[in-house]
Design a protein around this motif. Sequence first.
Motif, short mmCIF file in Angstrom:
data_model
loop_
_atom_site.label_atom_id
_atom_site.label_comp_id
_atom_site.label_asym_id
_atom_site.label_seq_id
_atom_site.Cartn_x
_atom_site.Cartn_y
_atom_site.Cartn_z
N GLU A 140 -2.00 4.19 -8.51
CA GLU A 140 -2.17 2.85 -7.94
C GLU A 140 -3.67 2.59 -7.89
OE1 GLU A 140 -0.16 2.16 -4.27
OE2 GLU A 140 1.64 3.22 -4.92
N TYR A 141 -4.10 1.44 -8.39
CA TYR A 141 -5.53 1.17 -8.50
C TYR A 141 -6.06 0.20 -7.44
CZ TYR A 141 -5.04 3.67 -12.83
OH TYR A 141 -4.78 4.64 -13.74
N ASP A 142 -5.17 -0.35 -6.62
CA ASP A 142 -5.64 -1.28 -5.59
C ASP A 142 -5.76 -0.57 -4.24
OD1 ASP A 142 -2.96 -0.81 -5.33
OD2 ASP A 142 -2.41 -2.87 -4.86
N THR A 143 -6.38 0.63 -4.26
CA THR A 143 -6.57 1.40 -3.04
C THR A 143 -8.06 1.49 -2.74
OG1 THR A 143 -6.68 3.44 -4.32
CG2 THR A 143 -4.51 2.80 -3.49
N PRO A 144 -8.43 1.86 -1.49
CA PRO A 144 -9.85 2.06 -1.18
C PRO A 144 -10.44 3.16 -2.07
CG PRO A 144 -8.53 1.97 0.83
CD PRO A 144 -7.57 2.01 -0.32
N PRO A 145 -11.77 3.18 -2.24
CA PRO A 145 -12.40 4.15 -3.14
C PRO A 145 -12.16 5.61 -2.77
CG PRO A 145 -13.95 2.42 -2.54
CD PRO A 145 -12.74 2.22 -1.69
N ASN A 146 -11.97 5.89 -1.49
CA ASN A 146 -11.81 7.28 -1.07
C ASN A 146 -10.35 7.72 -1.04
OD1 ASN A 146 -11.52 5.45 1.18
ND2 ASN A 146 -11.32 7.23 2.49
N VAL A 147 -9.43 6.88 -1.48
CA VAL A 147 -7.99 7.22 -1.42
C VAL A 147 -7.43 7.34 -2.83
CG1 VAL A 147 -5.71 6.45 -0.68
CG2 VAL A 147 -7.67 6.10 0.82
N LEU A 148 -6.80 8.49 -3.09
CA LEU A 148 -6.07 8.69 -4.34
C LEU A 148 -4.59 8.49 -4.03
CD1 LEU A 148 -7.75 11.86 -5.88
CD2 LEU A 148 -8.04 9.49 -6.56
N LYS A 149 -3.98 7.51 -4.70
CA LYS A 149 -2.59 7.19 -4.39
C LYS A 149 -1.83 6.98 -5.69
CE LYS A 149 -0.01 4.51 -1.03
NZ LYS A 149 -0.06 3.44 -0.04
N GLY A 150 -0.64 7.53 -5.74
CA GLY A 150 0.19 7.37 -6.93
C GLY A 150 1.49 8.15 -6.77
N VAL A 151 2.16 8.35 -7.91
CA VAL A 151 3.43 9.09 -7.91
C VAL A 151 3.43 10.03 -9.10
CG1 VAL A 151 5.94 8.94 -8.05
CG2 VAL A 151 4.67 7.17 -6.83
N HIS A 152 3.78 11.31 -8.85
CA HIS A 152 3.95 12.26 -9.94
C HIS A 152 5.45 12.37 -10.25
CE1 HIS A 152 4.76 16.31 -11.61
NE2 HIS A 152 3.77 15.94 -12.40
N TYR A 153 5.81 12.12 -11.50
CA TYR A 153 7.20 12.17 -11.91
C TYR A 153 7.47 13.53 -12.55
CZ TYR A 153 7.14 7.21 -10.95
OH TYR A 153 7.03 5.99 -10.32
N GLY A 154 7.94 14.46 -11.72
CA GLY A 154 8.24 15.81 -12.21
C GLY A 154 9.60 15.86 -12.87
#
Length: 199
Positions: A154-168
């Motif tokens: 997800e790219y609309d997060t603050p600079p210090n936050v890594l947010k997303g989903v890993h599809y295992g």
Amino acid sequence: MAQSHKFQDLEETGDVLVSFINSSQPEKLIQVKEAHQALFDKHVETKRLVTQILKDMSQLEEAAGQRLMDMEEEKNRREEELQILEDQLRKSSAKSQMTDSELQFLQRELESLRIDDHELEVLRSEVEEDTTEIIPSAVYVAQVYHLITKIKWEYDTPPNVLKGVHYGPDLATPINMDTCSLSPCEVSDQLWSFVSTEW
């Protein structure tokens, strides 16, 4: 089940590190540390590259859309002017009150507007062609990185936050990390723990 495998992998990794330390092999420890740092550096560079590609792609889409809107407005304005001139020409011709010079002037203006309209249409076609050729190539590169890591960011997060989903292979795992509270090494370890080593 997957968590128990991860814990077992962590135990095995810890055992290997303890055996390295106990065997007093600093050269191997240095090699492991350098390899780990190189892996982390490659991950950071890959993330930076993917982020830049997506930003460039977004800017390109926005610029192309704006150019198309501007050209559409310009085309509409020209069409209105063309219609006004054609109406004037018809009225003047019907009344037979127009001199030859005035008639020629209006005809030249009409022809000029038609040429401008044609040029706008050509330019619009070129922009549409650029949009269909350049943007899909950037999308393809981003998709390649997604296929490798199986992580959707997800790219609309603050600079210090890594947010997303890993599809295992078995389940989707959300990723939500505050990089201010973690060291770069911890961030790298957590991210690489999602990526399968089975090729």
